[in-house]
Design an enzyme around this catalytic site. Structure first.
Site, PDB file in Angstrom:
ATOM      1  N   SER A  53      32.123  51.544  33.339  1.00 51.04           N
ATOM      2  CA  SER A  53      31.079  50.965  34.194  1.00 51.04           C
ATOM      3  C   SER A  53      29.747  51.632  33.898  1.00 51.04           C
ATOM      4  CB  SER A  53      31.476  51.235  35.653  1.00 51.04           C
ATOM      5  OG  SER A  53      30.402  50.975  36.514  1.00 51.04           O
ATOM      6  N   TYR A 109      34.005  57.202  42.736  1.00 53.42           N
ATOM      7  CA  TYR A 109      34.355  56.068  41.868  1.00 53.42           C
ATOM      8  C   TYR A 109      33.716  56.257  40.486  1.00 53.42           C
ATOM      9  CZ  TYR A 109      34.054  51.561  39.604  1.00 53.42           C
ATOM     10  OH  TYR A 109      34.106  50.576  38.653  1.00 53.42           O
ATOM     11  N   LYS A 113      35.406  57.098  36.592  1.00 57.96           N
ATOM     12  CA  LYS A 113      35.198  56.356  35.337  1.00 57.96           C
ATOM     13  C   LYS A 113      34.708  57.311  34.240  1.00 57.96           C
ATOM     14  CE  LYS A 113      36.376  52.261  36.564  1.00 57.96           C
ATOM     15  NZ  LYS A 113      37.510  51.571  35.959  1.00 57.96           N
TER      16      LYS A 113
HETATM   17  P1  NAD Z   1      39.702  43.885  41.012  1.00 57.02           P
HETATM   18  O1  NAD Z   1      39.969  44.751  42.179  1.00 57.02           O
HETATM   19  O2  NAD Z   1      39.530  42.430  41.248  1.00 57.02           O
HETATM   20  O3  NAD Z   1      40.822  44.101  39.901  1.00 57.02           O
HETATM   21  C1  NAD Z   1      41.533  45.304  39.746  1.00 57.02           C
HETATM   22  C2  NAD Z   1      43.006  44.965  39.733  1.00 57.02           C
HETATM   23  O4  NAD Z   1      43.763  46.157  39.575  1.00 57.02           O
HETATM   24  C3  NAD Z   1      43.479  44.312  41.032  1.00 57.02           C
HETATM   25  O5  NAD Z   1      44.194  43.141  40.716  1.00 57.02           O
HETATM   26  C4  NAD Z   1      44.381  45.361  41.680  1.00 57.02           C
HETATM   27  O6  NAD Z   1      45.419  44.779  42.421  1.00 57.02           O
HETATM   28  C5  NAD Z   1      44.875  46.115  40.447  1.00 57.02           C
HETATM   29  N1  NAD Z   1      45.263  47.513  40.693  1.00 57.02           N
HETATM   30  C6  NAD Z   1      44.555  48.486  41.327  1.00 57.02           C
HETATM   31  N2  NAD Z   1      45.247  49.636  41.321  1.00 57.02           N
HETATM   32  C7  NAD Z   1      46.397  49.407  40.642  1.00 57.02           C
HETATM   33  C8  NAD Z   1      47.507  50.196  40.298  1.00 57.02           C
HETATM   34  N3  NAD Z   1      47.582  51.480  40.675  1.00 57.02           N
HETATM   35  N4  NAD Z   1      48.517  49.637  39.602  1.00 57.02           N
HETATM   36  C9  NAD Z   1      48.468  48.339  39.241  1.00 57.02           C
HETATM   37  N5  NAD Z   1      47.448  47.529  39.556  1.00 57.02           N
HETATM   38  C10 NAD Z   1      46.414  48.058  40.237  1.00 57.02           C
HETATM   39  O7  NAD Z   1      38.416  44.478  40.277  1.00 57.02           O
HETATM   40  P2  NAD Z   1      37.580  43.901  39.054  1.00 57.02           P
HETATM   41  O8  NAD Z   1      36.214  43.624  39.539  1.00 57.02           O
HETATM   42  O9  NAD Z   1      38.349  42.849  38.353  1.00 57.02           O
HETATM   43  O10 NAD Z   1      37.501  45.214  38.170  1.00 57.02           O
HETATM   44  C11 NAD Z   1      38.409  45.460  37.116  1.00 57.02           C
HETATM   45  C12 NAD Z   1      38.075  46.788  36.469  1.00 57.02           C
HETATM   46  O11 NAD Z   1      36.718  46.766  36.033  1.00 57.02           O
HETATM   47  C13 NAD Z   1      38.193  47.975  37.429  1.00 57.02           C
HETATM   48  O12 NAD Z   1      38.730  49.067  36.703  1.00 57.02           O
HETATM   49  C14 NAD Z   1      36.762  48.250  37.830  1.00 57.02           C
HETATM   50  O13 NAD Z   1      36.540  49.589  38.173  1.00 57.02           O
HETATM   51  C15 NAD Z   1      36.010  47.882  36.547  1.00 57.02           C
HETATM   52  N6  NAD Z   1      34.615  47.509  36.804  1.00 57.02           N
HETATM   53  C16 NAD Z   1      34.343  46.541  37.727  1.00 57.02           C
HETATM   54  C17 NAD Z   1      33.008  46.214  38.011  1.00 57.02           C
HETATM   55  C18 NAD Z   1      32.661  45.203  39.066  1.00 57.02           C
HETATM   56  O14 NAD Z   1      31.544  45.267  39.597  1.00 57.02           O
HETATM   57  N7  NAD Z   1      33.538  44.257  39.384  1.00 57.02           N
HETATM   58  C19 NAD Z   1      31.971  46.858  37.297  1.00 57.02           C
HETATM   59  C20 NAD Z   1      32.318  47.820  36.349  1.00 57.02           C
HETATM   60  C21 NAD Z   1      33.653  48.148  36.101  1.00 57.02           C
HETATM   61  C1  WQD Z   2      22.831  45.029  43.656  1.00 55.58           C
HETATM   62  C2  WQD Z   2      21.454  45.065  44.301  1.00 55.58           C
HETATM   63  C3  WQD Z   2      21.338  46.479  46.255  1.00 55.58           C
HETATM   64  C4  WQD Z   2      24.045  44.095  48.710  1.00 55.58           C
HETATM   65  C5  WQD Z   2      27.815  48.152  42.158  1.00 55.58           C
HETATM   66  C6  WQD Z   2      28.487  49.466  41.856  1.00 55.58           C
HETATM   67  C7  WQD Z   2      28.619  49.650  40.373  1.00 55.58           C
HETATM   68  C8  WQD Z   2      29.320  48.452  39.714  1.00 55.58           C
HETATM   69  C9  WQD Z   2      28.694  47.158  40.135  1.00 55.58           C
HETATM   70  C10 WQD Z   2      31.683  48.896  39.438  1.00 55.58           C
HETATM   71  C11 WQD Z   2      21.025  46.472  44.750  1.00 55.58           C
HETATM   72  C12 WQD Z   2      21.089  45.035  46.616  1.00 55.58           C
HETATM   73  C13 WQD Z   2      23.271  44.592  47.681  1.00 55.58           C
HETATM   74  C14 WQD Z   2      23.425  43.550  49.853  1.00 55.58           C
HETATM   75  C15 WQD Z   2      21.280  44.025  48.855  1.00 55.58           C
HETATM   76  N1  WQD Z   2      30.702  48.358  40.061  1.00 55.58           N
HETATM   77  N2  WQD Z   2      21.915  44.547  47.764  1.00 55.58           N
HETATM   78  N3  WQD Z   2      22.048  43.517  49.870  1.00 55.58           N
HETATM   79  O1  WQD Z   2      25.094  48.707  43.587  1.00 55.58           O
HETATM   80  O2  WQD Z   2      24.096  47.671  41.490  1.00 55.58           O
HETATM   81  O3  WQD Z   2      26.512  48.155  41.601  1.00 55.58           O
HETATM   82  O4  WQD Z   2      28.585  47.097  41.570  1.00 55.58           O
HETATM   83  O5  WQD Z   2      31.681  49.652  38.513  1.00 55.58           O
HETATM   84  O6  WQD Z   2      29.345  50.824  40.195  1.00 55.58           O
HETATM   85  O7  WQD Z   2      27.691  50.500  42.412  1.00 55.58           O
HETATM   86  O8  WQD Z   2      25.614  46.305  42.933  1.00 55.58           O
HETATM   87  O9  WQD Z   2      25.760  44.151  44.096  1.00 55.58           O
HETATM   88  O10 WQD Z   2      26.008  46.269  45.448  1.00 55.58           O
HETATM   89  O11 WQD Z   2      23.760  45.691  44.523  1.00 55.58           O
HETATM   90  O12 WQD Z   2      20.039  43.995  48.935  1.00 55.58           O
HETATM   91  O13 WQD Z   2      24.065  43.097  50.805  1.00 55.58           O
HETATM   92  O14 WQD Z   2      21.486  44.269  45.489  1.00 55.58           O
HETATM   93  O15 WQD Z   2      20.523  47.325  46.998  1.00 55.58           O
HETATM   94  O16 WQD Z   2      19.624  46.544  44.543  1.00 55.58           O
HETATM   95  P1  WQD Z   2      25.224  47.796  42.461  1.00 55.58           P
HETATM   96  P2  WQD Z   2      25.371  45.564  44.311  1.00 55.58           P
END
Ligand code: NAD
Ligand code: WQD
Length: 343
Positions: free
Chosen positions: A124, A149, A153
């Site tokens: 991430s 979190y 990562k």
């Molecule tokens: P999500 O929660 O929809 O998907 C994660 C999946 O992992 C879920 O289906 C959950 O049931 C499964 N899971 C969690 N713990 C588990 C375990 N111990 N064993 C087996 N399954 C497990 O989230 P997502 O948005 O699809 O994210 C997927 C990956 O990408 C995550 O690792 C997340 O940290 C990373 N990521 C997500 C974002 C985002 O904003 N969505 C951004 C950057 C990185």
């Molecule tokens: C985006 C913008 C808020 C909600 C997060 C995690 C990051 C990654 C992606 C996993 C910001 C603003 C938000 C609301 C708002 N996930 N906002 N009202 O914080 O950039 O990233 O998700 O790895 O680790 O931190 O995403 O969608 O929460 O916010 O004004 O109700 O929207 O302040 O400027 P963020 P976000």
């Protein structure tokens, strides 16, 4: 290729599963369903016209992993399983380290035991912590994370680098996603967070469909053109395609790449574009800055373009249109609709 996706029933994993099936790969999914529904995978099968192998289980349980690795030969693993709420991680850090780090260690041991050497890891942009330079490129400082979190990562990336030093046969790529958004254009799979959404777009959609009264806007005094936070939103199907390119270009050693568009949008720009796309009006509730937020987070995606032959092709309008279609068709997410006549 036979590809195992851990966490493959989740938001991003289900879109990757679909892309892989459409490219004639065989897909296995291991997911404990703690934040997802098996209906997502049924829809992936219906959209692709192909079957995948679903195993319900936990990456922290060696027996669950062995069951999957013994079921058929696996060429590569896309490791998505993990917990992802920044807020929850501040309240329950042990839960996050247990799931995201201990789970990855068990997976690495199992891969070694079964001689599976190819791994793509969901990292991430959060590993960059407070950006020291915009746009963020892969050689910018990372590790100055602001919550468990993000730390989980970063620690996994560090572990992967060290494991590769000890096991040179491994080929590992970590992909640092910026802000994933959107849904498959069919409206059949998408994101449905449980409870009150933390992220901007899921909250915005719930305001637009009447579930919540107004969108909180966290801060309008940032050093950005309109004072609201700027982020690099990336369509989930572009992300999925990024994983396929990363798989094709895997080489022995450890690498990491940004997956972003390089284009930033502010909260108010998002709201305006969404109102145009949906025809809905979104009431705003101006609030103070959210603790831990930064003004701007933006990628330099050029390494992925040069080395993975990948770049995002879908813009903000497509992200909002596709996500809104998913939201309108599935206001409750993946709930089983009652059959007519059933009580
Ligand atoms: P999500 O929660 O929809 O998907 C994660 C999946 O992992 C879920 O289906 C959950 O049931 C499964 N899971 C969690 N713990 C588990 C375990 N111990 N064993 C087996 N399954 C497990 O989230 P997502 O948005 O699809 O994210 C997927 C990956 O990408 C995550 O690792 C997340 O940290 C990373 N990521 C997500 C974002 C985002 O904003 N969505 C951004 C950057 C990185
Ligand atoms: C985006 C913008 C808020 C909600 C997060 C995690 C990051 C990654 C992606 C996993 C910001 C603003 C938000 C609301 C708002 N996930 N906002 N009202 O914080 O950039 O990233 O998700 O790895 O680790 O931190 O995403 O969608 O929460 O916010 O004004 O109700 O929207 O302040 O400027 P963020 P976000």
């Amino acid at each position: 290729m036979n590809v195992l996706i851990t966490g493959g029933a989740g938001y991003i994993g289900s879109h990757i599963a679909l892309s892989l099936l459409q490219q004639n790969h065989h897909v296995l999914v291991l997911d404990n369903l703690c934040n997802s529904s098996p209906i997502a995978l049924q829809r992936v099968e219906a959209l692709s016209g192909k079957k995948l192998a679903f195993h319900q289980g936990d990456i922290r349980r060696r027996a669950d992993l062995n069951r999957v690795f013994n079921s058929e030969s696996i060429d590569a693993v896309i490791h998505m399983a993990g917990l992802k709420s920044v807020n929850e991680s501040l309240q329950k850090p042990v839960k996050y380290y247990q799931n995201n780090i201990a789970g990855t260690l068990t997976l690495l041991e199992t891969m070694k035991q079964h001689q599976v050497n190819k791994l793509i890891f969901s990292s991430s942009a959060t590993v960059y912590g407070i950006p020291v330079k915009i746009p963020l490129c892969e050689n910018c400082d990372a590790g100055n994370t602001t919550n468990p979190y993000g730390a989980s990562k970063y620690m996994v990336e560090k572990i992967l680098r060290e494991v590769v030093d000890a096991q040179p046969e491994l080929a590992i790529t970590a992909l640092r996603y910026f802000n994933p958004a959107g849904a498959h254009a069919s409206g059949q799979i998408g994101e449905h967070p449980a409870g009150i959404p933390n992220n901007l777009l899921p909250y915005l959609f719930q305001v637009a469909n009447g579930l919540r009264a107004a969108l909180p806007v966290f801060g309008d005094d940032y050093a950005t053109p309109d004072g609201t936070g700027v982020r690099d939103y990336i369509h989930v199907m572009d992300l999925a395609e990024g994983h396929i390119q990363a798989l094709k270009n895997l080489q022995a050693g450890y690498r990491h790449y940004n997956l972003g568009t390089g284009q930033g949008y502010s909260v108010l720009e998002i709201v305006r574009m969404f109102e145009q796309v949906s025809g809905k009006r979104v009431p705003l509730d101006m609030r103070p800055r959210r603790p831990g937020d930064v003004a701007i987070c933006l990628s330099d995606p050029s390494s992925a373009r040069e080395e993975l032959d990948w770049q995002a092709t879908r813009g903000l309008e497509a992200m909002l249109r596709d996500a809104w279609r998913w939201q309108v068709l599935n206001p409750q997410g993946y709930v089983v609709q009652p059959v007519e006549g059933e009580v």
